[in-house]
Structure formats: structure tokens, C-alpha cells
Design an enzyme around this catalytic site. Structure first.
Site, mmCIF file in Angstrom:
data_model
loop_
_atom_site.group_PDB
_atom_site.id
_atom_site.type_symbol
_atom_site.label_atom_id
_atom_site.label_comp_id
_atom_site.label_asym_id
_atom_site.label_seq_id
_atom_site.Cartn_x
_atom_site.Cartn_y
_atom_site.Cartn_z
ATOM 1 N N TRP A 1 48.528 44.287 33.428
ATOM 2 C CA TRP A 1 48.603 44.119 34.888
ATOM 3 C C TRP A 1 49.437 42.903 35.275
ATOM 4 O O TRP A 1 49.608 42.631 36.456
ATOM 5 C CB TRP A 1 47.194 44.008 35.483
ATOM 6 C CG TRP A 1 46.290 43.097 34.737
ATOM 7 C CD1 TRP A 1 46.132 41.763 34.950
ATOM 8 C CD2 TRP A 1 45.414 43.446 33.664
ATOM 9 N NE1 TRP A 1 45.225 41.249 34.071
ATOM 10 C CE2 TRP A 1 44.757 42.258 33.268
ATOM 11 C CE3 TRP A 1 45.130 44.642 32.978
ATOM 12 C CZ2 TRP A 1 43.829 42.225 32.224
ATOM 13 C CZ3 TRP A 1 44.207 44.604 31.945
ATOM 14 C CH2 TRP A 1 43.578 43.422 31.588
ATOM 15 N N GLU B 1 41.741 44.026 39.076
ATOM 16 C CA GLU B 1 40.740 43.048 39.497
ATOM 17 C C GLU B 1 39.345 43.649 39.574
ATOM 18 O O GLU B 1 38.370 43.011 39.197
ATOM 19 C CB GLU B 1 41.129 42.429 40.849
ATOM 20 C CG GLU B 1 42.317 41.478 40.779
ATOM 21 C CD GLU B 1 42.085 40.292 39.850
ATOM 22 O OE1 GLU B 1 40.922 39.940 39.586
ATOM 23 O OE2 GLU B 1 43.081 39.730 39.372
ATOM 24 N N THR C 1 34.019 43.287 33.333
ATOM 25 C CA THR C 1 34.262 43.515 31.913
ATOM 26 C C THR C 1 35.301 42.550 31.367
ATOM 27 O O THR C 1 36.199 42.118 32.082
ATOM 28 C CB THR C 1 34.767 44.964 31.702
ATOM 29 O OG1 THR C 1 33.974 45.848 32.498
ATOM 30 C CG2 THR C 1 34.650 45.376 30.266
ATOM 31 N N LEU D 1 32.517 51.781 31.545
ATOM 32 C CA LEU D 1 32.759 50.495 32.204
ATOM 33 C C LEU D 1 31.512 49.995 32.930
ATOM 34 O O LEU D 1 31.341 48.795 33.121
ATOM 35 C CB LEU D 1 33.914 50.606 33.201
ATOM 36 C CG LEU D 1 35.322 50.451 32.640
ATOM 37 C CD1 LEU D 1 36.350 50.652 33.738
ATOM 38 C CD2 LEU D 1 35.502 49.066 32.018
ATOM 39 N N TYR E 1 28.699 49.886 36.239
ATOM 40 C CA TYR E 1 28.808 49.630 37.689
ATOM 41 C C TYR E 1 29.609 50.729 38.378
ATOM 42 O O TYR E 1 30.614 50.477 39.031
ATOM 43 C CB TYR E 1 29.477 48.279 37.951
ATOM 44 C CG TYR E 1 28.628 47.090 37.629
ATOM 45 C CD1 TYR E 1 27.470 46.827 38.351
ATOM 46 C CD2 TYR E 1 28.992 46.212 36.623
ATOM 47 C CE1 TYR E 1 26.693 45.720 38.075
ATOM 48 C CE2 TYR E 1 28.214 45.099 36.335
ATOM 49 C CZ TYR E 1 27.069 44.865 37.061
ATOM 50 O OH TYR E 1 26.314 43.775 36.777
ATOM 51 N N TYR F 1 36.521 37.327 46.619
ATOM 52 C CA TYR F 1 37.298 37.094 45.408
ATOM 53 C C TYR F 1 38.468 38.073 45.272
ATOM 54 O O TYR F 1 39.626 37.672 45.106
ATOM 55 C CB TYR F 1 36.427 37.164 44.141
ATOM 56 C CG TYR F 1 37.290 37.277 42.923
ATOM 57 C CD1 TYR F 1 37.968 36.166 42.459
ATOM 58 C CD2 TYR F 1 37.533 38.502 42.311
ATOM 59 C CE1 TYR F 1 38.849 36.258 41.392
ATOM 60 C CE2 TYR F 1 38.403 38.618 41.261
ATOM 61 C CZ TYR F 1 39.053 37.495 40.796
ATOM 62 O OH TYR F 1 39.930 37.601 39.768
ATOM 63 N N ASP G 1 36.226 32.960 41.255
ATOM 64 C CA ASP G 1 35.279 33.717 40.434
ATOM 65 C C ASP G 1 34.504 32.744 39.544
ATOM 66 O O ASP G 1 34.600 31.528 39.712
ATOM 67 C CB ASP G 1 36.015 34.778 39.609
ATOM 68 C CG ASP G 1 36.897 34.167 38.534
ATOM 69 O OD1 ASP G 1 37.047 32.919 38.509
ATOM 70 O OD2 ASP G 1 37.438 34.923 37.713
ATOM 71 N N CYS H 1 38.703 26.501 28.903
ATOM 72 C CA CYS H 1 37.526 25.906 29.537
ATOM 73 C C CYS H 1 36.372 26.908 29.511
ATOM 74 O O CYS H 1 35.857 27.320 30.543
ATOM 75 C CB CYS H 1 37.868 25.489 30.975
ATOM 76 S SG CYS H 1 36.702 24.307 31.696
ATOM 77 N N CYS I 1 43.558 21.356 26.331
ATOM 78 C CA CYS I 1 43.583 21.610 27.769
ATOM 79 C C CYS I 1 44.738 20.889 28.466
ATOM 80 O O CYS I 1 44.926 19.689 28.297
ATOM 81 C CB CYS I 1 42.255 21.191 28.400
ATOM 82 S SG CYS I 1 42.214 21.499 30.176
ATOM 83 N N CYS J 1 40.612 15.544 34.074
ATOM 84 C CA CYS J 1 39.275 16.164 34.100
ATOM 85 C C CYS J 1 38.182 15.101 34.109
ATOM 86 O O CYS J 1 37.972 14.383 33.131
ATOM 87 C CB CYS J 1 39.103 17.089 32.895
ATOM 88 S SG CYS J 1 37.510 17.932 32.879
ATOM 89 N N SER K 1 21.470 43.186 32.993
ATOM 90 C CA SER K 1 20.916 41.897 33.388
ATOM 91 C C SER K 1 19.415 41.879 33.585
ATOM 92 O O SER K 1 18.755 40.942 33.205
ATOM 93 C CB SER K 1 21.619 41.406 34.645
ATOM 94 O OG SER K 1 21.569 42.377 35.659
#
Length: 354
Positions: free
Chosen positions: A26, A39, A45, A82, A84, A122, A140, A194, A204, A210, A302
DNA sequence: AACCCGGGGCG
DNA sequence: CGCCCAGGGTT
């Protein structure tokens, strides 16, 4: 944050991203539709899992129009695995809105794009910045983690209110010349450097800016309160084959978990007084002559766990079935989108019987 | 604000 | 095996 700090951070981030970004499907396009699809898939995932799904999906539905006119069952089959599944439905609903109300052009401002089904704060910011170069925040979980460390933000990221703090931070920091690379850079950083545990601070690009690293607290951030306990549902499922070779499936309720998807008949354990086979046979009004355990696994998400065992059974006679049950040929089952645990049962059964 | 929605990965 | 990850919709 003074102006010099902001400038140095965004320069370091953007140049690192341009230099080191992973080569992902993408990232070869600026088509707002394709960015949108990616997105939505990436919300739920990991990148490695999404890649093959994205490739197949775009090959099958290369345009807004093709997805808008897709048959829902086929769409869900592409989405199978996938999870959901309502997001696939919402994506199609949003795409239909664009085709019908926006002349097949994805809106390029936050107000309009946010009206589309399945497009929240988002996704709106991601599509706007990546596809259109609009300087909008796209916050996000990765971005919250990165910024909580970079700026030593100690608010609880589990609280909905907290996201506003991060959105404002992004709008202060964002590179208005290249919001696409800036937003993607934040997310890429969260994905490869991160990371939630054991961040690779020595690699980084913004380590020297930071605050958490300076104080040695990068492992303690972000602050996130614990989530709820997992519920456990133990289920047993059976594969029932009629004399003509058709297989019995049951449709799940239209609301809630795995809404409207088909599965093998199953009952929750423990069953009292009867064997599982007898309970299932009685409930579905069928007769069986044998049952044999073929697979056991568990399915986790979850707040819920299913522990399922699959049985095979042979039908002697057909009685009146519950209204949500139907006989499928084996061929029809192949085109039927099913939850992954059900698929696993089916594949195991096929391996033994076909 | 709290809860619901799958599936995968990690230690 | 227990635990973590995550954005949008609904209530």
C-alpha cells in the site's frame, strides 16, 4: 516544545522514514481507496498478515465501484480470517456512500470523510495525510506509545480522553510539507523501533530528543490501565453429514459475536445428564450413529475464549431442523465465510474424510 | 465512559 | 498457558 526542537524532531523522523521505510504494497499507491482499505485492515491485524489479504482484496476489488457492487458473501469470504467482520461491512457501506454521494471521489477534508461509515478519527487522518497530503493527525496505538515516550506523557492511554492530548501534540509537531511521511514515520517507528517491550532505542532516529530515554523510563511508558478478565466458553461442535453427502450448518444470530456467520452445530459445555452427542442430537433433532473426536483447539480474543472440540457424526434420518439450520453441499461450504475455529474443524474433517 | 468486536503472537 | 495488541460503533 520550542520551535527548534519541533523542527529537529520532524526532520529526523521524516528523513529516517524516507530512508528506512519497509517496502509495503500500500506504499506503492496514493489512491485514497487503496489507502483506506489498507488502513481498515491494519487496524486489526499485523502487517505480515495483512499483506496477502490486501493483495487479494485489491486484485478482486480494484476500485470503489467494484467494491460497492460486490456481493456481501463474497466480500466476507475475502475477509475470512481477518476477524472483526463488521468492519468489512462498514467499509463497503462507506465505499457505497462515496460512489453514490461524492461522485466516486473520497472526500479530502476531515469533516466529510468522517461521516463515512467505519471511518473514525484515526482512519480519517491516515487517508487524508497519506493519500492527499493534508496535515491532519492520525493517532493510533503506535503513535501514542511513541509520543508518550518522546514527550514523557504520563496520562493513561486506556482513557478515551487521553487521545486528545496526543492529537494536539501531533498537530504541533507535524511536518506540513510532508504530513504523509511524518504520520507514517511515527507509526513505522512504533512498529519497528519504539516497540511495546524492549524498544530498540540505540537504533532510534529521535533518541536524542526522547525525554523518556533521557530519564531511562522508556520501558515504563506508555501508562495503560489493565483490561478486563477473559471469559471462557467451552464449546463442542460436530460435523454432521447426511446420506446424500450434505453437511449441516447453523447460522449465528444477526447481532453480537461473529454475527450472521455459519458454523457447525455446537453446544456449550458442560452438558449435564447427557453425553455431548446426545445433547446435540436432541437439540438439532437429528440422529447419529457414531462420533469421534478429531480436533481440539482454543480460540482467543480480548474478552472471550472458546475451547472447542470437534466431533464427526453420521446422520440416519432428517427430522425438523431449527429455522437457523440448513444443509450445505461440500462445494457450497467452500464459498461460505466462516470463523477461523470453524474453518479449522472443517479442514481437519476434510483431511480425514475426503 | 464503558463495552463489544477476532485473531495472532510472545514469553 | 496467561497475557498483550486496537480503532470504530453502540449503548
Amino acid at each position: 516544545m520550542n520551535d527548534l526542537y519541533k523542527k529537529e524532531v520532524r526532520t529526523a523522523l521524516v528523513s529516517w522514514f524516507e530512508e528506512e521505510k519497509r517496502d509495503l504494497p500500500w506504499r506503492k499507491t496514493k489512491d485514497p481507496y487503496k489507502i483506506w482499505v489498507s488502513e481498515v485492515m491494519l487496524q486489526q491485524t499485523k502487517v505480515d498478515t495483512v499483506i496477502p489479504y490486501y493483495e487479494r482484496f485489491i486484485a478482486k476489488y480494484p476500485s470503489l465501484e467494484s467494491l460497492a457492487s460486490a456481493e456481501e458473501g463474497e466480500l466476507l469470504k475475502e475477509w475470512e480470517g481477518l476477524g472483526y467482520y463488521s468492519r468489512a461491512r462498514n467499509l463497503q457501506a462507506g465505499v457505497k456512500e462515496v460512489v453514490e454521494s461524492y461522485g466516486s471521489v473520497v472526500p479530502s477534508n476531515r469533516k466529510e470523510i468522517s461521516k463515512l461509515k467505519g471511518v473514525g478519527p484515526y482512519t480519517a487522518g491516515a487517508v487524508l495525510s497519506i493519500a492527499y497530503g493534508v496535515p491532519e493527525h492520525a493517532v493510533d496505538g503506535n503513535v501514542m506509545r511513541v509520543l508518550s515516550r518522546l514527550l514523557l506523557i504520563k496520562e493513561d492511554i486506556a482513557k478515551p480522553k487521553t487521545k486528545k492530548i496526543f492529537e494536539e501534540a501531533v498537530m504541533e509537531l507535524i511536518d506540513k510539507e510532508n504530513p504523509s511521511a511524518f504520520n507514517q514515520g511515527l507509526m513505522e517507528l512504533g512498529a519497528v523501533i519504539c516497540t511495546p517491550t524492549k524498544p530498540k532505542c540505540l537504533l532510534c532516529p529521535v533518541r536524542e530528543y526522547c525525554t523518556a530515554f533521557f530519564e531511562g523510563k522508556q520501558e515504563e511508558l506508555p501508562i495503560k490501565t489493565i483490561n478486563k478478565k477473559t471469559k471462557i466458553h467451552k464449546m463442542k461442535a460436530i460435523v454432521v453429514e447426511a446420506k446424500d453427502g450434505r453437511i449441516l450448518l447453523e447460522k449465528r444470530p444477526s447481532k453480537g459475536l461473529l454475527a450472521n456467520l455459519w458454523q457447525f452445530p455446537m453446544v456449550e459445555l458442560p452438558t449435564n445428564s447427557h453425553s455431548v452427542e446426545e445433547t446435540i442430537a436432541h437439540y438439532y433433532g437429528i440422529s447419529m450413529i457414531k462420533s469421534e473426536e478429531i480436533i481440539a483447539f482454543k480460540h482467543i480474543f480480548s474478552h472471550l475464549v472458546w475451547e472447542m472440540e470437534s466431533y464427526e457424526a453420521l446422520l440416519i434420518e432428517e427430522n425438523n431442523l431449527p429455522a437457523n439450520c440448513k444443509w450445505f453441499t461440500k462445494e457450497e461450504i467452500e464459498y461460505q465465510p466462516m470463523p477461523v475455529p470453524v474453518l479449522k474443524i472443517w479442514n481437519a474433517w476434510k483431511e480425514r474424510n475426503l
